[in-house]
Design an enzyme around this catalytic site. Structure first.
Site, short mmCIF file in Angstrom:
data_model
loop_
_atom_site.label_atom_id
_atom_site.label_comp_id
_atom_site.label_asym_id
_atom_site.label_seq_id
_atom_site.Cartn_x
_atom_site.Cartn_y
_atom_site.Cartn_z
N GLU B 158 0.64 -1.05 0.09
CA GLU B 158 0.04 0.01 0.13
C GLU B 158 0.73 1.40 0.03
OE1 GLU B 158 -3.27 0.97 -0.22
OE2 GLU B 158 -3.96 -1.08 -0.37
N GLU B 161 2.43 1.74 -3.58
CA GLU B 161 1.23 1.92 -4.46
C GLU B 161 0.89 3.64 -4.23
OE1 GLU B 161 -1.15 -2.23 -4.94
OE2 GLU B 161 -2.28 -0.35 -4.35
N GLU B 162 0.88 3.97 -3.07
CA GLU B 162 0.33 5.38 -2.86
C GLU B 162 1.28 6.40 -3.02
OE1 GLU B 162 -2.45 5.75 0.49
OE2 GLU B 162 -3.76 4.18 0.01
#
Lengths: 279, 279
Positions: B158, B161-162
């Site tokens: 996460e 990805e962010e």
């Protein structure tokens, strides 16, 4: 579906009633019986309408008494999303782009209860069925949290159900994540320390062959426990807790930003939030 | 269903093929198409046979291409157990006693990433949509674990990805259990500390409005964080971790009694199993 026959809008009349969400989706809660052929026709009209409206995800919730509508819904391109005993949720993604449909729940929550009395005895059981049915292995009471049940509540309930012993929750000492555990789904098992408030054992006959208090060291010395890595590690963590300072995680209630009261588990020994809580 | 037409046992011929489990249950994996009337007849014969055999739970797995068999299965008294995109599982309890059917998966697993660099700056994002869309709140990166994904892997993924930042997993500092979170199901969110291995930010445009490194104290001083109990508690736990000794839970691999390798999370500072691991 709108029941109005005097509606001025034919289109509106033929579109299923739906709730809109903040992600551009619509949800249909089917409640009343409908002939499957009529449903197919209305569903097609509805999908055209929602496509025109730029809608994205379409959710259809079918209670189990409308099982006749499952096949026609699938035939229009819907897939299953999740099911509970009394309903099935189906979903369809209208845009050409890849979908952002949220995943189904993925984990079951298990509890494993380490109940230690002041004689350094642990509460153990022999199970009637499952992997340990018919074996000589004495195990900690274990079980699965019910829908919507707190981890600490589940641990207290399972001990009471299997052995009749009342307990207070102390801490989560460890947890284990396991995949492809049941029906291909995952499992999180929380090893919970509990303090007994009673000692008399009244075992549950249906699942439990025998239950007793056993010296903690005798539990850990069982060949099955010593030879199986996960059991051995959990036993060592529990013995460490019983002998010296081992900080696990315990819960406090915390208000979420959406106004719900949740349990937040953390290491209280190393971080004291009690001043905040009493404000 | 048995394909043998030369079977000497008529009964056997009319009973659905099923796998037995160690809890006295049977599971039917339907694969080939069948007319729904024929299915109803064979299912009735099968249920009689299993009842005579003293079977308990009967499971029927229907792939989505056999949606025509959902209604006849429900009509014989089955209820839904769970569904995945490509199949529906139904269950029936034969005995008169209360059932011991395991519950469906009940929880979704969330991760919240506390990424601290050696300048005491934390990695924070502004989200485009959802509860915080369009607000001025800087948040830790968060997300939902995918089917079969480890907690520590989900946290690293996460963040990457962010924000584009590479990280190493350090510890679970806390976790929060929340009920009635989505479709009435529950949610467990793990607050994970991660160590950055890179610093350049390349934010994800679709979900993230902005991303930056921010002084840890400035993060905690945001009025939104101070005024919302859960955010405030989590910030204090993270700041405690950054300032002094706070023992969270970190994973080791442990072999289960059924031969699977699972992650066991516990307080390594207070319990050293490394000697065991290196044996």
């Amino acid at each position: 579906m709108s029941n109005s026959t005097s509606s001025s809008s034919l289109e509106k009349q033929l579109v299923l009633d739906a709730d809109e969400d903040s992600y551009g989706g619509v949800t249909v809660n089917m409640e009343k019986p409908m002939d499957s052929k009529v449903f197919t026709s209305v569903l097609r009209t509805s999908l055209s309408y929602w496509r025109q409206q730029g809608k994205r995800g379409v959710w259809i919730k079918l209670p189990i008494h409308l099982a006749n509508l499952v096949e026609p819904t699938v035939q229009e391109g819907f897939r299953y999303h999740h099911a509970e005993p009394d309903y099935l949720m189906l979903v369809y993604w209208i845009p050409k782009t890849s979908d952002t449909i949220p995943t189904n729940s993925s984990h079951r929550i298990g509890v494993c209860a380490f109940v230690l009395n002041d004689k350094r005895e642990v509460l153990v059981v022999k199970e009637r069925s499952g992997q340990f049915g018919g074996t000589d292995v004495w195990k900690f009471p274990t079980g699965v949290a019910e829908e919507g049940e707190d981890i600490w509540t589940a641990a207290i309930r399972e001990v009471k159900e299997e052995t009749g012993v009342d307990t207070e929750f102390v801490e989560v000492l460890a947890f284990r994540q396991s995949h492809r555990a049941f029906f291909g789904k995952s499992d999180l098992m929380f090893v919970c320390m509990l303090r007994p408030c009673s000692s008399d054992i009244r075992k549950q006959d249906s699942e439990i062959e025998a239950a007793q208090w056993m010296a903690a060291e005798d539990y850990a010395a069982q060949s099955f426990v010593r030879e199986h890595e996960q059991f051995n590690y959990v036993a060592k963590i529990c013995l460490t807790k019983s002998e010296k300072a081992y900080a696990g995680f315990s819960p406090i209630q915390a208000l979420s930003s959406s106004g719900k009261i949740n349990d937040l588990y953390f290491n209280h020994r190393d971080c004291d939030l009690s001043a905040d809580q009493n404000q």
